[in-house]
Scaffold this active site. Structure first.
Site, PDB file in Angstrom:
ATOM      1  N   HIS A  68      91.837  32.684 -16.308  1.00 22.19           N
ATOM      2  CA  HIS A  68      93.298  32.742 -16.296  1.00 22.19           C
ATOM      3  C   HIS A  68      93.776  34.189 -16.318  1.00 22.19           C
ATOM      4  CE1 HIS A  68      97.313  31.316 -18.320  1.00 22.19           C
ATOM      5  NE2 HIS A  68      97.473  31.608 -17.033  1.00 22.19           N
ATOM      6  N   GLU A  71      93.321  35.729 -12.921  1.00 24.95           N
ATOM      7  CA  GLU A  71      94.382  35.281 -12.010  1.00 24.95           C
ATOM      8  C   GLU A  71      95.623  36.148 -12.173  1.00 24.95           C
ATOM      9  OE1 GLU A  71      97.963  32.651 -12.565  1.00 24.95           O
ATOM     10  OE2 GLU A  71      96.231  31.316 -12.843  1.00 24.95           O
ATOM     11  N   HIS A  72      96.015  36.421 -13.427  1.00 26.15           N
ATOM     12  CA  HIS A  72      97.161  37.293 -13.679  1.00 26.15           C
ATOM     13  C   HIS A  72      96.875  38.712 -13.184  1.00 26.15           C
ATOM     14  CE1 HIS A  72      99.923  35.124 -16.701  1.00 26.15           C
ATOM     15  NE2 HIS A  72      99.121  34.200 -16.180  1.00 26.15           N
ATOM     16  N   GLU A 149     102.611  33.335 -23.742  1.00 20.78           N
ATOM     17  CA  GLU A 149     102.680  32.038 -23.070  1.00 20.78           C
ATOM     18  C   GLU A 149     102.074  30.945 -23.951  1.00 20.78           C
ATOM     19  OE1 GLU A 149     100.719  32.227 -19.327  1.00 20.78           O
ATOM     20  OE2 GLU A 149     102.253  33.472 -18.362  1.00 20.78           O
TER      21      GLU A 149
END
Length: 284
Positions: A68, A71-72, A149
């Site tokens: 994740h 991906e960022h 988040e």
């Protein structure tokens, strides 16, 4: 060897649920990269997708959320386009949009652009996927973004349901642990974390594990030509790394051919995710 006939490409598009008159064709390039082109004559925008056959279940247990985070990090600058917010500014000026999603076994990057931005959009997408900068200061900031988040979703019942389902995995299975990642799972050692991101990228972001997709009004033959041309940067991948331990790598894509311009009739392409996704984290 000749490619599919116009009737075959129309039939394939119809099976995939594309509008009437659309054509669909896929092929594998000599470096193993799967490319898929979809001509939709009435489409007003172009859609570009980069898909990687790696996700949460490929992460090392000591760094849950690494997929994740990568991906960022892809959006924080690449070798050819080093500005931290350069991609978002460029897409915003064009009136386009972008999205990304990390799942259990795939990571997707989606760009929606006007058709006249096709060539630069492909160049940016390929560079983003293949040559991310991974600047330590930017990575440290992005860990904070992921942590925020995660904390914002702690009251979300869906997150707790996913965590409960995770308990059905056997102890030690990667599906049982935190998926989305946060500051606790990713740690405070930024330099070490960058090294793990580089290793994950080198291991999984390889052409034979990836697909590049275009959907829009451009003629099918032109789409395939552009996809093959802009994938040339992946024609000479680095030496193969030993595969990660765990589940076997799922096959991605269709037929394999000897040259970028030739293909056999492809089987139906895997469905592409159209919305963002959420990760699973323990509720305790």
């Amino acid at each position: 060897m000749s490619g599919p006939t116009p009737t075959e490409t129309l039939d394939t598009a119809r099976r995939e649920g594309l509008p009437s008159g659309s054509r669909l064709q896929g092929m594998h390039l000599t470096n193993g990269l799967h490319v898929l082109a979809a001509e939709v004559p009435d489409a007003r925008q172009l859609r570009l997708v980069g898909a990687v056959g790696a996700g949460y279940l490929d992460e090392p247990m000591a760094h849950r959320g690494l997929a994740h985070l990568l991906e960022h990090a892809l959006f924080l600058g690449s070798a050819g386009f080093p500005g931290e917010s350069e991609l978002s500014r460029w897409i915003g000026l064009l009136g386009g949009r972008y999205n990304a999603c990390t799942g259990e076994s795939t990571t997707d990057i989606h760009l929606h652009l006007p058709p006249e931005a096709t060539e630069e959009g492909l160049a940016r997408l390929v560079d983003l996927l293949g040559r991310p900068l991974l600047v330590p200061e930017r990575i440290a900031h992005e860990v904070g973004v992921l942590d925020a988040e995660y904390r914002a979703r702690l009251a979300d019942p869906a997150l707790h349901r996913l965590a409960a389902l995770g308990r059905l995995y056997r102890p030690g299975h990667p599906g049982r642990a935190c998926h989305a990642g946060n500051r606790a799972t990713l740690g405070q050692d930024t330099e070490g974390l960058v090294g793990h991101l580089e290793d994950f990228h080198r291991r999984h972001y390889r052409p034979e594990h990836m697909a590049l997709v275009m959907l829009g009004p451009l003629p099918l033959e032109r789409q395939l030509e552009l996809l093959a041309h802009h994938a040339m940067g992946w024609m000479h991948p680095p030496p193969r790394q030993a595969p990660a331990r765990g589940r076997p790598r799922p096959a991605v894509g269709v037929n394999r051919v000897a040259s970028p311009g030739v293909c056999r009739k492809p089987p139906p392409a895997p469905p592409l995710r159209l919305s963002s996704c959420s990760g699973r984290c323990p509720t305790t």
